[in-house]
Motif scaffolding. Structure first.
Motif, PDB file in Angstrom:
ATOM      1  N   GLU A 149      -0.027   3.351  20.967  1.00  0.00           N
ATOM      2  CA  GLU A 149       0.288   4.072  19.730  1.00  0.00           C
ATOM      3  C   GLU A 149       1.646   3.648  19.172  1.00  0.00           C
ATOM      4  O   GLU A 149       1.796   3.442  17.963  1.00  0.00           O
ATOM      5  N   THR A 150       2.625   3.523  20.049  1.00  0.00           N
ATOM      6  CA  THR A 150       3.959   3.089  19.619  1.00  0.00           C
ATOM      7  C   THR A 150       3.906   1.673  19.053  1.00  0.00           C
ATOM      8  O   THR A 150       4.452   1.393  17.979  1.00  0.00           O
ATOM      9  N   LEU A 151       3.256   0.776  19.767  1.00  0.00           N
ATOM     10  CA  LEU A 151       3.159  -0.614  19.327  1.00  0.00           C
ATOM     11  C   LEU A 151       2.422  -0.722  17.994  1.00  0.00           C
ATOM     12  O   LEU A 151       2.816  -1.498  17.117  1.00  0.00           O
ATOM     13  N   GLY A 152       1.324   0.061  17.825  1.00  0.00           N
ATOM     14  CA  GLY A 152       0.553   0.009  16.595  1.00  0.00           C
ATOM     15  C   GLY A 152       1.342   0.511  15.400  1.00  0.00           C
ATOM     16  O   GLY A 152       1.341  -0.105  14.318  1.00  0.00           O
ATOM     17  N   ALA A 153       2.047   1.652  15.579  1.00  0.00           N
ATOM     18  CA  ALA A 153       2.853   2.191  14.484  1.00  0.00           C
ATOM     19  C   ALA A 153       4.003   1.246  14.138  1.00  0.00           C
ATOM     20  O   ALA A 153       4.323   1.046  12.961  1.00  0.00           O
ATOM     21  N   LEU A 154       4.619   0.650  15.156  1.00  0.00           N
ATOM     22  CA  LEU A 154       5.711  -0.298  14.929  1.00  0.00           C
ATOM     23  C   LEU A 154       5.207  -1.516  14.162  1.00  0.00           C
ATOM     24  O   LEU A 154       5.841  -1.959  13.187  1.00  0.00           O
ATOM     25  N   GLY A 155       4.082  -2.069  14.582  1.00  0.00           N
ATOM     26  CA  GLY A 155       3.526  -3.224  13.885  1.00  0.00           C
ATOM     27  C   GLY A 155       3.185  -2.906  12.448  1.00  0.00           C
ATOM     28  O   GLY A 155       3.484  -3.691  11.526  1.00  0.00           O
ATOM     29  N   ASP A 156       2.577  -1.741  12.223  1.00  0.00           N
ATOM     30  CA  ASP A 156       2.205  -1.342  10.870  1.00  0.00           C
ATOM     31  C   ASP A 156       3.451  -1.146  10.008  1.00  0.00           C
ATOM     32  O   ASP A 156       3.503  -1.578   8.850  1.00  0.00           O
ATOM     33  N   PHE A 193       3.155  -7.245  17.167  1.00  0.00           N
ATOM     34  CA  PHE A 193       3.117  -5.916  17.774  1.00  0.00           C
ATOM     35  C   PHE A 193       1.723  -5.298  17.667  1.00  0.00           C
ATOM     36  O   PHE A 193       1.277  -4.590  18.580  1.00  0.00           O
ATOM     37  N   LEU A 194       1.016  -5.558  16.580  1.00  0.00           N
ATOM     38  CA  LEU A 194      -0.357  -5.055  16.462  1.00  0.00           C
ATOM     39  C   LEU A 194      -1.265  -5.719  17.499  1.00  0.00           C
ATOM     40  O   LEU A 194      -2.133  -5.067  18.088  1.00  0.00           O
ATOM     41  N   GLN A 195      -1.065  -7.002  17.721  1.00  0.00           N
ATOM     42  CA  GLN A 195      -1.853  -7.695  18.744  1.00  0.00           C
ATOM     43  C   GLN A 195      -1.571  -7.121  20.132  1.00  0.00           C
ATOM     44  O   GLN A 195      -2.489  -6.941  20.940  1.00  0.00           O
ATOM     45  N   ARG A 196      -0.322  -6.788  20.397  1.00  0.00           N
ATOM     46  CA  ARG A 196       0.020  -6.149  21.667  1.00  0.00           C
ATOM     47  C   ARG A 196      -0.624  -4.763  21.778  1.00  0.00           C
ATOM     48  O   ARG A 196      -1.076  -4.362  22.855  1.00  0.00           O
ATOM     49  N   SER A 197      -0.660  -4.030  20.684  1.00  0.00           N
ATOM     50  CA  SER A 197      -1.296  -2.709  20.680  1.00  0.00           C
ATOM     51  C   SER A 197      -2.778  -2.823  21.005  1.00  0.00           C
ATOM     52  O   SER A 197      -3.323  -2.035  21.793  1.00  0.00           O
ATOM     53  N   ILE A 198      -3.436  -3.814  20.421  1.00  0.00           N
ATOM     54  CA  ILE A 198      -4.865  -4.031  20.680  1.00  0.00           C
ATOM     55  C   ILE A 198      -5.095  -4.430  22.127  1.00  0.00           C
ATOM     56  O   ILE A 198      -6.031  -3.957  22.779  1.00  0.00           O
ATOM     57  N   ASP A 199      -4.231  -5.283  22.662  1.00  0.00           N
ATOM     58  CA  ASP A 199      -4.351  -5.687  24.064  1.00  0.00           C
ATOM     59  C   ASP A 199      -4.209  -4.487  25.000  1.00  0.00           C
ATOM     60  O   ASP A 199      -4.878  -4.401  26.032  1.00  0.00           O
ATOM     61  N   ALA A 200      -3.319  -3.550  24.622  1.00  0.00           N
ATOM     62  CA  ALA A 200      -3.074  -2.381  25.462  1.00  0.00           C
ATOM     63  C   ALA A 200      -4.204  -1.363  25.378  1.00  0.00           C
ATOM     64  O   ALA A 200      -4.453  -0.618  26.334  1.00  0.00           O
ATOM     65  N   SER A 201      -4.904  -1.330  24.235  1.00  0.00           N
ATOM     66  CA  SER A 201      -5.990  -0.360  24.050  1.00  0.00           C
ATOM     67  C   SER A 201      -7.091  -1.007  23.196  1.00  0.00           C
ATOM     68  O   SER A 201      -7.172  -0.768  21.984  1.00  0.00           O
ATOM     69  N   PRO A 202      -7.948  -1.824  23.809  1.00  0.00           N
ATOM     70  CA  PRO A 202      -8.923  -2.638  23.056  1.00  0.00           C
ATOM     71  C   PRO A 202      -9.937  -1.839  22.239  1.00  0.00           C
ATOM     72  O   PRO A 202     -10.521  -2.392  21.301  1.00  0.00           O
ATOM     73  N   TYR A 203     -10.151  -0.570  22.565  1.00  0.00           N
ATOM     74  CA  TYR A 203     -11.161   0.207  21.859  1.00  0.00           C
ATOM     75  C   TYR A 203     -10.566   1.122  20.787  1.00  0.00           C
ATOM     76  O   TYR A 203     -11.291   1.894  20.157  1.00  0.00           O
ATOM     77  N   ASP A 204      -9.278   1.052  20.584  1.00  0.00           N
ATOM     78  CA  ASP A 204      -8.619   1.800  19.507  1.00  0.00           C
ATOM     79  C   ASP A 204      -8.758   0.977  18.231  1.00  0.00           C
ATOM     80  O   ASP A 204      -8.242  -0.143  18.140  1.00  0.00           O
ATOM     81  N   THR A 205      -9.445   1.518  17.236  1.00  0.00           N
ATOM     82  CA  THR A 205      -9.704   0.745  16.024  1.00  0.00           C
ATOM     83  C   THR A 205      -8.547   0.759  15.028  1.00  0.00           C
ATOM     84  O   THR A 205      -8.516  -0.059  14.109  1.00  0.00           O
ATOM     85  N   ARG A 206      -7.595   1.662  15.188  1.00  0.00           N
ATOM     86  CA  ARG A 206      -6.510   1.772  14.201  1.00  0.00           C
ATOM     87  C   ARG A 206      -5.678   0.496  14.079  1.00  0.00           C
ATOM     88  O   ARG A 206      -5.490   0.002  12.952  1.00  0.00           O
TER      89      ARG A 206
END
Length: 205
Positions: free
Chosen positions: A78-85, A99-112
């Motif tokens: 969540e932190t990585l996704g918000a930071l990337g966005d 950072f968005l790519q790192r967020s996806i790697d950390a939680s592959p099924y989170d679509t946000r």
């Protein structure tokens, strides 16, 4: 390949503008991508402050809080996704994508983060990468209308009009299968836009 000006005119401008308003936005302007400054505080305080600033639309203000929080917990999706966005919204495109790519790697099924990354690629003209992200969302949530609409729009921009028609046909079929009495005004507006954009794709074939 991208559309030339004559083909782009086949799609009504108001449809393009309306669709841009549906999804997360990315700045096409590039800025000097220096590392954000670090702040004092524990992970939970920093993350909460960063998310609060992000929700309020104060993206620049949110970045140092989210960045420092990410140093405390490098795998917090969540932190990585918000930071990337937030970085994308302030013109730090390459760092935001990382950072968005790192967020996806950390939680592959989170679509946000997938939505944010796909839209970033689309706005930056990296259509093949955008198609991959939107398709990965549909692999998780096959009936997600926003992902279908984004994918169709990306196919249009990339000049694949047959695939564009297929996606918007799917969009229309899914809405037609719903109870009309339960459709929101937004659903109805998106439905009409999808029909018009499908027609725009067909004209370009």
């Amino acid at each position: 390949m991208s559309l030339n000006d004559s083909k782009r005119r086949n799609l009504p401008v108001r449809i393009i503008v309306s669709l841009c308003g549906l999804f997360m936005l990315v700045s096409c302007a590039s800025v000097n991508e220096e590392a954000p400054r670090k702040l004092k505080g524990d992970f939970f305080e920093l993350k909460a402050a960063g998310i609060r600033y992000f929700i309020d639309g104060r993206y620049e203000k949110s970045i140092p809080y989210l960045y420092t929080a990410s140093l405390h917990r490098p795998d917090d999706s969540e932190t990585l996704g918000a930071l990337g966005d937030a970085m994308l919204r302030t013109g730090r495109n390459e760092e935001g994508i990382k950072f968005l790519q790192r967020s996806i790697d950390a939680s592959p099924y989170d679509t946000r983060p997938k939505f944010a990354l796909g839209n970033a690629y689309k706005v930056l003209g990296r259509y093949e990468e955008a198609i991959k992200e939107f398709s990965s969302i549909l692999a998780i949530r096959p009936d997600n209308l926003i992902a279908i609409g984004n994918l169709g729009d990306t196919y249009f921009k990339n000049g694949n009009y047959e695939a564009c028609v297929k996606q918007f046909s799917r969009f229309i079929e899914l809405v037609d299968a719903k109870d009309p009495a339960r459709l929101s005004e937004q659903d109805k507006r998106f439905y009409e836009l999808a029909k018009e954009q499908k027609a725009g794709c067909q004209k370009s074939m």
